[in-house]
Design a protein around this motif. Structure first.
Motif, PDB file in Angstrom:
ATOM      1  N   HIS A  80       0.799  -1.227   0.000  1.00  0.00           N
ATOM      2  CA  HIS A  80       0.000   0.000   0.000  1.00  0.00           C
ATOM      3  C   HIS A  80       0.831   1.276   0.000  1.00  0.00           C
ATOM      4  N   ALA A  81       2.177   1.151  -0.005  1.00  0.00           N
ATOM      5  CA  ALA A  81       3.017   2.338   0.175  1.00  0.00           C
ATOM      6  C   ALA A  81       3.664   2.827  -1.112  1.00  0.00           C
ATOM      7  N   LEU A  82       3.487   2.134  -2.221  1.00  0.00           N
ATOM      8  CA  LEU A  82       4.307   2.420  -3.397  1.00  0.00           C
ATOM      9  C   LEU A  82       4.115   3.835  -3.931  1.00  0.00           C
ATOM     10  N   VAL A  83       2.889   4.228  -4.191  1.00  0.00           N
ATOM     11  CA  VAL A  83       2.605   5.523  -4.815  1.00  0.00           C
ATOM     12  C   VAL A  83       2.406   6.572  -3.730  1.00  0.00           C
ATOM     13  N   LYS A  84       3.057   7.714  -3.893  1.00  0.00           N
ATOM     14  CA  LYS A  84       3.008   8.763  -2.882  1.00  0.00           C
ATOM     15  C   LYS A  84       2.650  10.106  -3.518  1.00  0.00           C
ATOM     16  N   ASP A  85       2.073  10.957  -2.731  1.00  0.00           N
ATOM     17  CA  ASP A  85       1.785  12.323  -3.179  1.00  0.00           C
ATOM     18  C   ASP A  85       3.012  13.184  -2.867  1.00  0.00           C
ATOM     19  N   MET A  86       3.824  13.454  -3.895  1.00  0.00           N
ATOM     20  CA  MET A  86       5.053  14.224  -3.719  1.00  0.00           C
ATOM     21  C   MET A  86       4.924  15.645  -4.251  1.00  0.00           C
ATOM     22  N   SER A  87       3.688  16.084  -4.441  1.00  0.00           N
ATOM     23  CA  SER A  87       3.491  17.448  -4.931  1.00  0.00           C
ATOM     24  C   SER A  87       3.912  18.444  -3.856  1.00  0.00           C
TER      25      SER A  87
ATOM     26  N   PRO B  60       4.043  22.190  -1.943  1.00  0.00           N
ATOM     27  CA  PRO B  60       4.820  21.764  -0.765  1.00  0.00           C
ATOM     28  C   PRO B  60       4.270  20.463  -0.204  1.00  0.00           C
ATOM     29  N   LEU B  61       5.157  19.642   0.323  1.00  0.00           N
ATOM     30  CA  LEU B  61       4.740  18.347   0.848  1.00  0.00           C
ATOM     31  C   LEU B  61       3.796  18.540   2.041  1.00  0.00           C
ATOM     32  N   ARG B  62       2.741  17.720   2.046  1.00  0.00           N
ATOM     33  CA  ARG B  62       1.794  17.773   3.158  1.00  0.00           C
ATOM     34  C   ARG B  62       2.351  17.036   4.374  1.00  0.00           C
ATOM     35  N   SER B  63       1.947  17.461   5.551  1.00  0.00           N
ATOM     36  CA  SER B  63       2.283  16.710   6.757  1.00  0.00           C
ATOM     37  C   SER B  63       1.478  15.420   6.786  1.00  0.00           C
ATOM     38  N   LYS B  64       2.074  14.407   7.363  1.00  0.00           N
ATOM     39  CA  LYS B  64       1.358  13.159   7.554  1.00  0.00           C
ATOM     40  C   LYS B  64       0.325  13.357   8.652  1.00  0.00           C
ATOM     41  N   PRO B  65      -0.886  12.788   8.482  1.00  0.00           N
ATOM     42  CA  PRO B  65      -1.918  12.978   9.512  1.00  0.00           C
ATOM     43  C   PRO B  65      -1.442  12.457  10.866  1.00  0.00           C
ATOM     44  N   SER B  66      -1.912  13.107  11.929  1.00  0.00           N
ATOM     45  CA  SER B  66      -1.526  12.665  13.269  1.00  0.00           C
ATOM     46  C   SER B  66      -2.190  11.356  13.636  1.00  0.00           C
ATOM     47  N   LEU B  67      -3.326  11.072  13.022  1.00  0.00           N
ATOM     48  CA  LEU B  67      -4.022   9.807  13.239  1.00  0.00           C
ATOM     49  C   LEU B  67      -3.806   8.903  12.043  1.00  0.00           C
ATOM     50  N   GLU B  68      -3.675   7.589  12.300  1.00  0.00           N
ATOM     51  CA  GLU B  68      -3.439   6.649  11.210  1.00  0.00           C
ATOM     52  C   GLU B  68      -4.689   6.394  10.390  1.00  0.00           C
ATOM     53  N   ILE B  69      -5.876   6.615  10.987  1.00  0.00           N
ATOM     54  CA  ILE B  69      -7.112   6.312  10.287  1.00  0.00           C
ATOM     55  C   ILE B  69      -7.446   7.477   9.366  1.00  0.00           C
ATOM     56  N   VAL B  70      -7.221   7.250   8.086  1.00  0.00           N
ATOM     57  CA  VAL B  70      -7.455   8.285   7.085  1.00  0.00           C
ATOM     58  C   VAL B  70      -8.232   7.661   5.935  1.00  0.00           C
ATOM     59  N   VAL B  71      -8.713   8.494   5.054  1.00  0.00           N
ATOM     60  CA  VAL B  71      -9.544   7.999   3.966  1.00  0.00           C
ATOM     61  C   VAL B  71      -8.919   8.360   2.633  1.00  0.00           C
ATOM     62  N   ALA B  72      -8.542   7.362   1.888  1.00  0.00           N
ATOM     63  CA  ALA B  72      -8.161   7.495   0.493  1.00  0.00           C
ATOM     64  C   ALA B  72      -7.185   8.641   0.254  1.00  0.00           C
TER      65      ALA B  72
ATOM     66  N   GLY C 183      -6.435  11.737   2.545  1.00  0.00           N
ATOM     67  CA  GLY C 183      -5.841  11.575   3.855  1.00  0.00           C
ATOM     68  C   GLY C 183      -4.334  11.488   3.827  1.00  0.00           C
ATOM     69  N   ASP C 184      -3.810  10.294   3.842  1.00  0.00           N
ATOM     70  CA  ASP C 184      -2.373  10.089   3.986  1.00  0.00           C
ATOM     71  C   ASP C 184      -1.664  10.270   2.654  1.00  0.00           C
ATOM     72  N   PRO C 185      -0.615  11.123   2.590  1.00  0.00           N
ATOM     73  CA  PRO C 185       0.106  11.302   1.326  1.00  0.00           C
ATOM     74  C   PRO C 185       1.021  10.130   0.985  1.00  0.00           C
ATOM     75  N   LEU C 186       1.226   9.206   1.929  1.00  0.00           N
ATOM     76  CA  LEU C 186       2.220   8.152   1.747  1.00  0.00           C
ATOM     77  C   LEU C 186       1.626   6.769   1.524  1.00  0.00           C
ATOM     78  N   PHE C 187       0.421   6.526   1.995  1.00  0.00           N
ATOM     79  CA  PHE C 187      -0.109   5.167   1.977  1.00  0.00           C
ATOM     80  C   PHE C 187      -1.486   5.099   1.315  1.00  0.00           C
ATOM     81  N   ASP C 188      -1.712   3.983   0.645  1.00  0.00           N
ATOM     82  CA  ASP C 188      -3.020   3.637   0.086  1.00  0.00           C
ATOM     83  C   ASP C 188      -3.551   4.709  -0.866  1.00  0.00           C
ATOM     84  N   ARG C 189      -2.687   5.167  -1.744  1.00  0.00           N
ATOM     85  CA  ARG C 189      -3.107   6.114  -2.769  1.00  0.00           C
ATOM     86  C   ARG C 189      -3.858   5.374  -3.873  1.00  0.00           C
ATOM     87  N   ASP C 190      -4.841   6.001  -4.447  1.00  0.00           N
ATOM     88  CA  ASP C 190      -5.644   5.343  -5.483  1.00  0.00           C
ATOM     89  C   ASP C 190      -4.796   4.836  -6.646  1.00  0.00           C
ATOM     90  N   ALA C 191      -3.765   5.598  -7.006  1.00  0.00           N
ATOM     91  CA  ALA C 191      -2.967   5.250  -8.183  1.00  0.00           C
ATOM     92  C   ALA C 191      -2.164   3.963  -8.000  1.00  0.00           C
TER      93      ALA C 191
END
Length: 561
Positions: A219-226, A228-240, A243-251
């Motif tokens: 689930h970590a391969l594709v990342k949002d590297m646009s 300025p880079l976004r901060s990672k959410p403080s909570l792990e439970i995010v949606v699509a 939410g998280d720029p590093l994990f479970d990206r649609d692409a």
């Protein structure tokens, strides 16, 4: 493209045995398990009754993360053997009717990989650096990392490099991303060259007879590297993607659709299972679609306490999810990343992850665990799980009832988590200690002096010490796997007990029944249960025969039609 046949569905209810190669069997007495060692134990694996072996990484590696830092994806670490040894092992496995699954580590390479070395030698903006994630730092002189992202192993996820070429040669320059250890730079999966190279790797091993692949951190391969880079959410439970720029990206699903095209070039198509720690079920199931990997691990039972309500609700949920995705469910209690489940079940009820970490730091001294209860619960849980429809993933040594080696001294620890957390988290070495094969041979029959020391308690659990011993954990696993193979049925079940019952009872379509008492006291059996048809018990058979209509505490029974 090949047309799927029944042969292509072997994985749906397979029993898969995970081998951590360095810790399985050492053929040349150098203290490290190897591929010839695996081949030498093929008769043992066949007698165990498994359908497939899954090999954790055996590729060339500096072992900065136990082999998950890969130098060369299409070769064998010379300490573990050669490509010829790999071919011999595959041939021996197939001769024993055992399929072979290998680990693929696509999120990151090692820092010794030829691509990363080329990136270090090249200037910023080069095609070599475009295979990874290199960015300029923040601050007046780029002295700050590009973002606040943390590494999974502790510390930050960025490391700054000394430039070797270009106008800034000899000075500190760009930063590269590593979600894990600094020795594991993350690939840039937006780069078509990266995608095509992994297609080449999948074909390389498939052409050598590999039957399937386990995909690390899928689930970590594709990342949002646009920027300025976004901060990672403080909570792990995010949606699509919101939410998280590093994990479970649609692409990421485009990547695995491409992999499925490669798998389907073969007859039968190669199988695959995703390691995707995704909190939302509908998101995780996407990895298991027939158009992608076909299966995804669910770790619900691995994370659950020994509880009737938890185990039943998890089984219901996961079987429903499998039906919705078209995959089969996956069941797992232990692997190379977690404390062995007999030790986990020995903790007082209500214990937390923090309690477990503190116990590891104490060397297993505090709290004092009820190990007999842990083993008893583990045996009961195993029979509950092996009766369920779906794939069962077993970790080497669990068939011996091995406990976590919690008392490893600090001087031998190798897990990067131990070092990157300033010795606050002990890490995963305790579940990776080499196996005991014989109680009477040096190093318990493993080979040379093991790369991690084996506790003296391992002798009593050695395979030879349990071989042929009625009621031993090894013989229970052998009996269960043989029955499981002979009694395969449709991928469904009927619950015969109430949802809140402590004694959980289910029936498979062929009439095979499983009853588990999760309670601490004897439980009442249904009045229509014929004890003469009990074919397997996780506890003492005599205790069942003398029970007079009750099932002993923390025990599972298998009942023939």
């Amino acid at each position: 493209m090949s047309v799927p046949t029944s042969e292509s569905l072997w994985w749906r209810q397979a029993a898969v045995y995970q081998i951590y190669p360095r810790s399985f069997a050492d053929s040349n007495a150098d203290g490290m398990g190897d591929l010839p060692g695996i081949t030498s134990r093929m008769a043992y694996l066949s007698a165990l009754g498994i359908d497939a072996i899954w090999l954790s990484p055996f590729y060339p590696s500096a072992l900065a993360d136990g082999g998950y830092d890969v130098d060369d994806y299409r070769n064998v670490d010379p300490r573990l053997g050669s490509l010829d040894d790999f071919d011999t092992m595959v041939e021996a496995a197939h001769a024993a009717d055992i399929r072979v699954i290998v680990d693929v580590v696509p999120n990151h390479s090692s820092n010794r990989h030829e691509w990363f070395q080329a990136a270090l030698a090249s200037a910023p903006g080069s095609t070599e650096r475009a295979r990874y994630h290199f960015l300029d730092g923040l601050g007046a002189d780029g002295e700050l990392p590009p973002s606040d992202w943390p590494s999974h192993f502790g510390g930050g996820a960025w490391t700054r490099v000394m430039e070797q070429s270009g106008p800034n040669a000899g000075s500190l320059g760009q930063w590269y991303l590593h979600l894990f250890a600094a020795e594991q730079p993350d690939f840039n999966w937006d780069n078509p060259e990266v995608r095509e190279d992994f297609h080449t790797t999948l074909r390389f091993w498939s052409d050598r007879g590999v039957d399937g692949f386990r995909i690390d951190v899928a689930h970590a391969l594709v990342k949002d590297m646009s920027l300025p880079l976004r901060s990672k959410p403080s909570l792990e439970i995010v949606v699509a993607d919101g939410g998280d720029p590093l994990f479970d990206r649609d692409a990421v699903h485009e990547v695995f659709e491409g992999w499925r095209s490669v798998f389907n070039e073969y007859d039968p198509p190669r199988a695959a299972v995703a390691e995707a720690w995704v909190p939302f079920t509908d998101r995780r199931l996407k990895y298991a679609r027939p158009t992608e990997l076909g299966q995804a691990f669910n770790f619900d039972l691995l994370e659950a306490p020994f509880s009737a309500v938890k185990f039943r609700s998890i089984a219901e949920k996961c079987l429903s999810e499998a039906t919705a995705s078209g995959a089969s469910s996956t069941w797992v209690f232990s692997n190379h990343d977690v404390v062995r489940h007999p030790s986990r079940y020995a903790f007082p009820d209500g214990s937390t992850r923090e309690d477990l970490e503190a116990w590891l730091l104490s060397g297993g001294a505090s709290p004092v665990l009820d190990l007999a209860r842990g083993v008893r619960r583990a045996r009961a849980a195993t029979l509950f799980m092996l009766g369920l429809p779906g794939s069962a993933y077993l970790y080497q040594g669990e068939e011996l009832g091995l406990l976590e080696a919690a008392d490893l001294p600090a001087s031998v620890l190798q897990d990067p988590t131990w070092f990157r957390t300033d010795h606050k988290i002990k890490g995963r070495d305790g579940c990776r200690v080499p196996l005991p094969w014989s109680a009477t041979e040096p190093n318990f029959g493993f080979g040379g002096t093991p790369w991690l020391p084996q506790p003296e308690s391992f002798g009593a659990s050695a395979a030879a010490a349990q071989d042929g011993v009625a009621g031993s954990t090894l013989e229970m696993y052998r009996a269960a796997l043989a029955l499981r193979r002979s009694l395969q049925a449709e991928e469904s079940l009927e619950w015969l007990s109430a949802p809140e019952a402590t004694v959980v009872h289910y029936r498979r379509p062929n009439g095979w029944e499983v009853i588990t008492n999760f309670g601490a006291d004897d439980g009442q059996l249904p009045s229509d249960v014929d004890l003469s048809k009990v074919v397997l018990s996780s506890g003492e058979p005599a205790a069942v025969e003398a029970s007079g209509g009750t099932i002993p505490a923390e025990t599972t029974l298998w009942i023939a039609p």
